[in-house]
Design a protein around this motif. Structure first.
Motif, PDB file in Angstrom:
ATOM      1  N   ASN A 158     -16.500  -9.790 -52.892  1.00 37.19           N
ATOM      2  CA  ASN A 158     -14.655  -9.323 -53.242  1.00 37.19           C
ATOM      3  C   ASN A 158     -13.959  -8.332 -53.758  1.00 37.19           C
ATOM      4  OD1 ASN A 158     -15.120 -12.331 -52.278  1.00 37.19           O
ATOM      5  ND2 ASN A 158     -16.219 -12.588 -53.828  1.00 37.19           N
ATOM      6  N   GLU A 159     -14.316  -7.523 -54.057  1.00 35.90           N
ATOM      7  CA  GLU A 159     -13.725  -6.805 -54.818  1.00 35.90           C
ATOM      8  C   GLU A 159     -12.278  -6.314 -54.359  1.00 35.90           C
ATOM      9  OE1 GLU A 159     -12.222  -3.858 -57.842  1.00 35.90           O
ATOM     10  OE2 GLU A 159     -14.727  -3.720 -57.358  1.00 35.90           O
ATOM     11  N   ALA A 160     -11.836  -6.747 -53.006  1.00 30.06           N
ATOM     12  CA  ALA A 160     -10.726  -6.446 -51.954  1.00 30.06           C
ATOM     13  C   ALA A 160      -9.707  -7.777 -52.377  1.00 30.06           C
ATOM     14  CB  ALA A 160     -10.866  -6.201 -50.393  1.00 30.06           C
ATOM     15  N   TYR A 161     -11.039  -8.881 -52.409  1.00 28.82           N
ATOM     16  CA  TYR A 161     -10.087 -10.626 -52.889  1.00 28.82           C
ATOM     17  C   TYR A 161      -9.494 -10.044 -54.199  1.00 28.82           C
ATOM     18  CZ  TYR A 161      -9.111 -15.238 -52.749  1.00 28.82           C
ATOM     19  OH  TYR A 161      -8.293 -16.463 -52.483  1.00 28.82           O
ATOM     20  N   VAL A 162      -9.759  -9.765 -55.408  1.00 29.12           N
ATOM     21  CA  VAL A 162     -10.211  -9.621 -56.770  1.00 29.12           C
ATOM     22  C   VAL A 162      -8.420  -8.510 -57.137  1.00 29.12           C
ATOM     23  CG1 VAL A 162     -10.968  -9.112 -58.781  1.00 29.12           C
ATOM     24  CG2 VAL A 162     -11.985 -10.483 -57.334  1.00 29.12           C
ATOM     25  N   LYS A 163      -8.703  -7.572 -55.853  1.00 33.62           N
ATOM     26  CA  LYS A 163      -7.882  -7.494 -55.787  1.00 33.62           C
ATOM     27  C   LYS A 163      -6.246  -7.533 -55.490  1.00 33.62           C
ATOM     28  CE  LYS A 163      -5.927  -2.244 -54.460  1.00 33.62           C
ATOM     29  NZ  LYS A 163      -6.569  -0.939 -53.460  1.00 33.62           N
ATOM     30  N   SER A 164      -6.176  -7.849 -54.748  1.00 35.01           N
ATOM     31  CA  SER A 164      -4.895  -9.177 -53.829  1.00 35.01           C
ATOM     32  C   SER A 164      -4.686  -9.724 -55.120  1.00 35.01           C
ATOM     33  CB  SER A 164      -5.546  -9.911 -52.408  1.00 35.01           C
ATOM     34  OG  SER A 164      -5.517  -8.163 -52.095  1.00 35.01           O
ATOM     35  N   ALA A 165      -5.488 -10.729 -55.677  1.00 34.39           N
ATOM     36  CA  ALA A 165      -5.444 -11.230 -56.716  1.00 34.39           C
ATOM     37  C   ALA A 165      -4.424 -11.112 -58.229  1.00 34.39           C
ATOM     38  CB  ALA A 165      -6.751 -12.018 -57.361  1.00 34.39           C
ATOM     39  N   LYS A 166      -4.856  -9.854 -58.171  1.00 31.61           N
ATOM     40  CA  LYS A 166      -4.551  -8.975 -59.600  1.00 31.61           C
ATOM     41  C   LYS A 166      -3.488  -9.102 -59.163  1.00 31.61           C
ATOM     42  CE  LYS A 166      -8.405  -6.799 -61.920  1.00 31.61           C
ATOM     43  NZ  LYS A 166      -9.207  -5.801 -61.789  1.00 31.61           N
ATOM     44  N   THR A 167      -2.675  -8.356 -58.138  1.00 30.52           N
ATOM     45  CA  THR A 167      -1.707  -8.395 -57.125  1.00 30.52           C
ATOM     46  C   THR A 167      -0.649  -9.706 -57.488  1.00 30.52           C
ATOM     47  OG1 THR A 167      -1.702  -6.484 -56.235  1.00 30.52           O
ATOM     48  CG2 THR A 167      -0.227  -7.245 -55.631  1.00 30.52           C
ATOM     49  N   ALA A 168      -1.127 -10.531 -57.037  1.00 28.85           N
ATOM     50  CA  ALA A 168      -0.552 -11.987 -57.201  1.00 28.85           C
ATOM     51  C   ALA A 168      -0.312 -12.286 -58.353  1.00 28.85           C
ATOM     52  CB  ALA A 168      -1.804 -12.799 -56.349  1.00 28.85           C
ATOM     53  N   ALA A 169      -1.120 -12.452 -58.690  1.00 32.16           N
ATOM     54  CA  ALA A 169      -0.907 -13.191 -60.592  1.00 32.16           C
ATOM     55  C   ALA A 169      -0.080 -12.439 -61.153  1.00 32.16           C
ATOM     56  CB  ALA A 169      -2.525 -12.706 -61.395  1.00 32.16           C
ATOM     57  N   THR A 170       0.323 -10.520 -61.845  1.00 33.63           N
ATOM     58  CA  THR A 170       1.605  -9.971 -61.538  1.00 33.63           C
ATOM     59  C   THR A 170       2.922 -10.436 -61.054  1.00 33.63           C
ATOM     60  OG1 THR A 170       0.352  -8.003 -62.123  1.00 33.63           O
ATOM     61  CG2 THR A 170       2.062  -8.237 -62.453  1.00 33.63           C
ATOM     62  N   GLU A 171       2.679 -11.014 -59.915  1.00 34.26           N
ATOM     63  CA  GLU A 171       3.681 -11.198 -59.286  1.00 34.26           C
ATOM     64  C   GLU A 171       4.561 -13.151 -60.287  1.00 34.26           C
ATOM     65  OE1 GLU A 171       3.346 -11.089 -55.277  1.00 34.26           O
ATOM     66  OE2 GLU A 171       3.008  -8.719 -55.350  1.00 34.26           O
ATOM     67  N   LEU A 172       3.581 -13.433 -59.938  1.00 39.68           N
ATOM     68  CA  LEU A 172       3.752 -15.137 -60.638  1.00 39.68           C
ATOM     69  C   LEU A 172       3.712 -14.927 -62.385  1.00 39.68           C
ATOM     70  CD1 LEU A 172       1.506 -16.549 -58.309  1.00 39.68           C
ATOM     71  CD2 LEU A 172       3.675 -17.027 -58.050  1.00 39.68           C
ATOM     72  N   GLY A 173       3.669 -13.910 -62.804  1.00 40.10           N
ATOM     73  CA  GLY A 173       3.546 -13.943 -64.292  1.00 40.10           C
ATOM     74  C   GLY A 173       2.462 -14.557 -65.075  1.00 40.10           C
ATOM     75  N   ILE A 174       1.040 -14.532 -64.537  1.00 38.71           N
ATOM     76  CA  ILE A 174      -0.175 -14.834 -65.110  1.00 38.71           C
ATOM     77  C   ILE A 174      -1.129 -13.274 -65.433  1.00 38.71           C
ATOM     78  CG2 ILE A 174      -2.049 -15.831 -63.987  1.00 38.71           C
ATOM     79  CD1 ILE A 174      -1.429 -17.841 -62.001  1.00 38.71           C
ATOM     80  N   THR A 175      -1.861 -13.644 -66.138  1.00 42.78           N
ATOM     81  CA  THR A 175      -3.204 -12.899 -66.843  1.00 42.78           C
ATOM     82  C   THR A 175      -4.376 -12.896 -66.292  1.00 42.78           C
ATOM     83  OG1 THR A 175      -1.449 -12.448 -69.047  1.00 42.78           O
ATOM     84  CG2 THR A 175      -3.712 -12.297 -69.105  1.00 42.78           C
ATOM     85  N   LEU A 176      -4.535 -12.072 -65.362  1.00 39.12           N
ATOM     86  CA  LEU A 176      -6.014 -12.122 -64.657  1.00 39.12           C
ATOM     87  C   LEU A 176      -6.667 -11.886 -65.091  1.00 39.12           C
ATOM     88  CD1 LEU A 176      -7.898 -13.918 -62.574  1.00 39.12           C
ATOM     89  CD2 LEU A 176      -7.365 -11.891 -61.104  1.00 39.12           C
ATOM     90  N   LYS A 177      -7.831 -12.205 -65.935  1.00 41.21           N
ATOM     91  CA  LYS A 177      -9.233 -11.745 -66.505  1.00 41.21           C
ATOM     92  C   LYS A 177      -9.827 -11.222 -65.684  1.00 41.21           C
ATOM     93  CE  LYS A 177      -9.638 -11.654 -70.906  1.00 41.21           C
ATOM     94  NZ  LYS A 177     -10.060 -12.184 -71.859  1.00 41.21           N
ATOM     95  N   ALA A 178     -10.703 -10.082 -64.996  1.00 36.97           N
ATOM     96  CA  ALA A 178     -11.861 -10.200 -63.527  1.00 36.97           C
ATOM     97  C   ALA A 178     -12.618 -10.025 -64.639  1.00 36.97           C
ATOM     98  CB  ALA A 178     -11.384  -8.638 -62.933  1.00 36.97           C
ATOM     99  N   PHE A 179     -14.042 -10.367 -64.295  1.00 39.15           N
ATOM    100  CA  PHE A 179     -15.438  -9.844 -64.411  1.00 39.15           C
ATOM    101  C   PHE A 179     -16.534  -9.782 -63.545  1.00 39.15           C
ATOM    102  CE2 PHE A 179     -13.301 -12.775 -67.088  1.00 39.15           C
ATOM    103  CZ  PHE A 179     -13.580 -12.497 -68.459  1.00 39.15           C
ATOM    104  N   PRO A 180     -16.448  -8.381 -63.416  1.00 38.62           N
ATOM    105  CA  PRO A 180     -17.298  -8.208 -62.126  1.00 38.62           C
ATOM    106  C   PRO A 180     -19.209  -8.603 -62.589  1.00 38.62           C
ATOM    107  CG  PRO A 180     -16.078  -6.490 -63.314  1.00 38.62           C
ATOM    108  CD  PRO A 180     -15.540  -7.163 -64.260  1.00 38.62           C
ATOM    109  N   VAL A 181     -19.604  -9.008 -61.861  1.00 40.26           N
ATOM    110  CA  VAL A 181     -21.039  -8.869 -62.248  1.00 40.26           C
ATOM    111  C   VAL A 181     -21.606  -8.602 -60.546  1.00 40.26           C
ATOM    112  CG1 VAL A 181     -20.626 -10.887 -63.413  1.00 40.26           C
ATOM    113  CG2 VAL A 181     -21.368 -11.265 -61.091  1.00 40.26           C
ATOM    114  N   SER A 182     -23.434  -8.351 -61.164  1.00 42.88           N
ATOM    115  CA  SER A 182     -23.728  -7.876 -59.887  1.00 42.88           C
ATOM    116  C   SER A 182     -25.403  -8.809 -59.880  1.00 42.88           C
ATOM    117  CB  SER A 182     -24.366  -6.318 -60.150  1.00 42.88           C
ATOM    118  OG  SER A 182     -25.438  -5.702 -61.452  1.00 42.88           O
ATOM    119  N   SER A 183     -25.437  -9.115 -60.997  1.00 40.80           N
ATOM    120  CA  SER A 183     -26.568 -10.274 -60.651  1.00 40.80           C
ATOM    121  C   SER A 183     -26.292 -11.548 -61.335  1.00 40.80           C
ATOM    122  CB  SER A 183     -27.546  -9.903 -61.326  1.00 40.80           C
ATOM    123  OG  SER A 183     -27.431  -9.870 -62.744  1.00 40.80           O
TER     124      SER A 183
END
Length: 307
Positions: A158-183
């Motif tokens: 979901n790297e691409a999806y989360v990247k899009s989500a970060k852009t959308a959050a910025t536009e809406l004035g929301i702070t999006l904290k992403a936590f990548p995990v591999s397991s």
């Protein structure tokens, strides 16, 4: 990514705009194959919506239906003279796309389709992935006072999806904290995330029964509202669920099928994302967290659990 999504949506809007006067010229009796991963209520809604749109213009359409639960033998499907094949569910999409490369395949009801499907020259995809900005906008309407959102994801999925989500959050004035995990072992505790909303997206690394159970319990304990993609998660303890309208998914697939029948040689329309979403709420969770859900949201909700 957002520009690419916008291009696909614009292309599909053009299809719909001209479909009305154009599809009246279609003649003949189409032969359409429908392959479902399994037989369940959601997939039946997709099939019903698809048949409704196609048969309205072509009442004599012949349908051949395969259900992988009942008959897993698709070896002969490539030899059938189908004009179009509709697949419903990931397993059906993968198995059909492996066998068919010269006629249009319309793939529906898949999340995070991936390059293996999206890059095939004869495959069009109606994705169940609701655009991040749409989901965050609904969250913002539901929980206007909550600005810090956490999202746990596997970058391989979901790297691409989360990247899009970060852009959308910025536009809406929301702070999006992403936590990548591999397991599963790397999934953080809700308290440690320091967020007001936990956004659960389709991700096989994260969406395991034991992990989801723990995340939902912890979110309740720590007054963190969970937003998920499935009504079952809302019933289990998420505050808000945003999911696809399966009937509309089928109808939109039917419109594309009609356009493909009209335009011989049109093999693919790419990946198409819908902005139509159904809302599910859990009133008991809202009361526990002392959250007042705006009336306009409860009125829009497809279902409210915990009343």
């Amino acid at each position: 990514m957002l520009n690419k999504i916008g291009t696909y949506l614009l292309a599909f809007a053009v299809i719909l705009l001209f479909a009305g006067p154009a599809i009246a010229a279609i003649s003949g009796r189409p032969n359409i194959g429908i392959v479902k991963s399994r037989d369940n209520a959601s997939y039946s809604m997709v099939e019903k919506g698809f048949r409704y749109l196609v048969s309205e213009t072509h009442p004599g359409t012949n349908y051949e239906v395969y259900v992988l639960d009942n008959s897993s033998d698709l070896e002969n499907i490539a030899g059938r003279k189908f004009d179009i094949i509709l697949t419903i569910g990931r397993e059906a999409a993968v198995r059909v796309s492996e066998r068919i490369d010269d006629i249009p395949v319309i793939v529906t009801a898949v999340l995070n389709p991936g390059k293996n499907l999206a890059d095939r020259k004869n495959v069009s995809i109606f994705s169940l992935d609701i655009p991040p900005k749409k989901q965050l906008s609904i969250m913002q309407e539901t929980l206007p006072a909550r600005k810090r959102v956490g999202i746990i994801y596997d970058p391989d999925q979901n790297e691409a999806y989360v990247k899009s989500a970060k852009t959308a959050a910025t536009e809406l004035g929301i702070t999006l904290k992403a936590f990548p995990v591999s397991s599963a072992r790397e999934v953080p505790k809700v308290r440690a995330m320091d967020v007001e909303v936990l956004w659960i997206i389709p991700d096989t690394t994260v969406c395991q029964i034991a992990i989801i159970r723990r995340l939902l319990i912890d979110s309740l304990k720590n007054n963190v509202a969970a937003m998920a993609f499935s009504p079952s998660y809302v019933k289990a303890g998420a505050l808000l669920g945003i999911t696809h309208n399966y009937s509309e998914l089928g109808e939109n697939s039917g419109r594309l099928a009609l356009e493909m029948l009209r335009k011989e040689g049109l093999l693919s329309a790419g990946v198409i994302y819908s902005h139509c979403a159904l809302i599910y709420l859990n009133e008991a969770v809202a009361k526990t967290m002392r959250i007042t859900i705006p009336r306009k949201i409860t009125e829009k909700a497809q279902q409210v659990f915990g009343r």
